[in-house]
Design a protein around this motif. Structure first.
Motif, short mmCIF file in Angstrom:
data_model
loop_
_atom_site.label_atom_id
_atom_site.label_comp_id
_atom_site.label_asym_id
_atom_site.label_seq_id
_atom_site.Cartn_x
_atom_site.Cartn_y
_atom_site.Cartn_z
N VAL A 33 2.09 6.23 5.67
CA VAL A 33 1.65 5.59 4.43
C VAL A 33 2.86 5.15 3.62
CG1 VAL A 33 0.50 5.99 2.22
CG2 VAL A 33 -0.57 6.77 4.33
N TRP A 38 -1.12 1.97 2.84
CA TRP A 38 -2.44 2.48 3.21
C TRP A 38 -3.13 1.57 4.22
CZ3 TRP A 38 -3.48 7.31 2.25
CH2 TRP A 38 -2.88 7.93 1.16
N THR A 46 -8.39 6.64 7.95
CA THR A 46 -8.89 6.47 6.59
C THR A 46 -10.16 7.28 6.36
OG1 THR A 46 -7.95 4.24 6.54
CG2 THR A 46 -9.61 4.75 4.88
#
Length: 66
Positions: A33, A38, A46
């Motif tokens: 990350v 992200w 996720t």
């Protein structure tokens, strides 16, 4: 975003974001990350973070009720 030079500024994060980063660290995704953002995470990664966040929030809420 609250990252500068791959350094997380914890004081600028909301409680939800802080939890998200903590969980990412726990499951070994924090470096990914920090390096790629992200959006670099797969749907599975996720989803795992989201699921763990939901579980942790539910546990905290249950503790507050008792």
């Amino acid at each position: 975003m609250s990252e500068k030079n791959n350094k997380i500024i914890w004081d600028e994060l909301s409680p939800d974001d802080r939890l998200k980063y903590e969980i990412a660290e726990e499951i070994g995704l924090l470096e990914k990350v920090k390096e790629q953002g992200w959006k670099a995470l797969s749907a599975k990664e996720t989803g795992r973070i989201g699921g763990l966040m939901t579980r942790r929030k539910r546990e905290l809420k249950k503790q507050e009720e008792h």
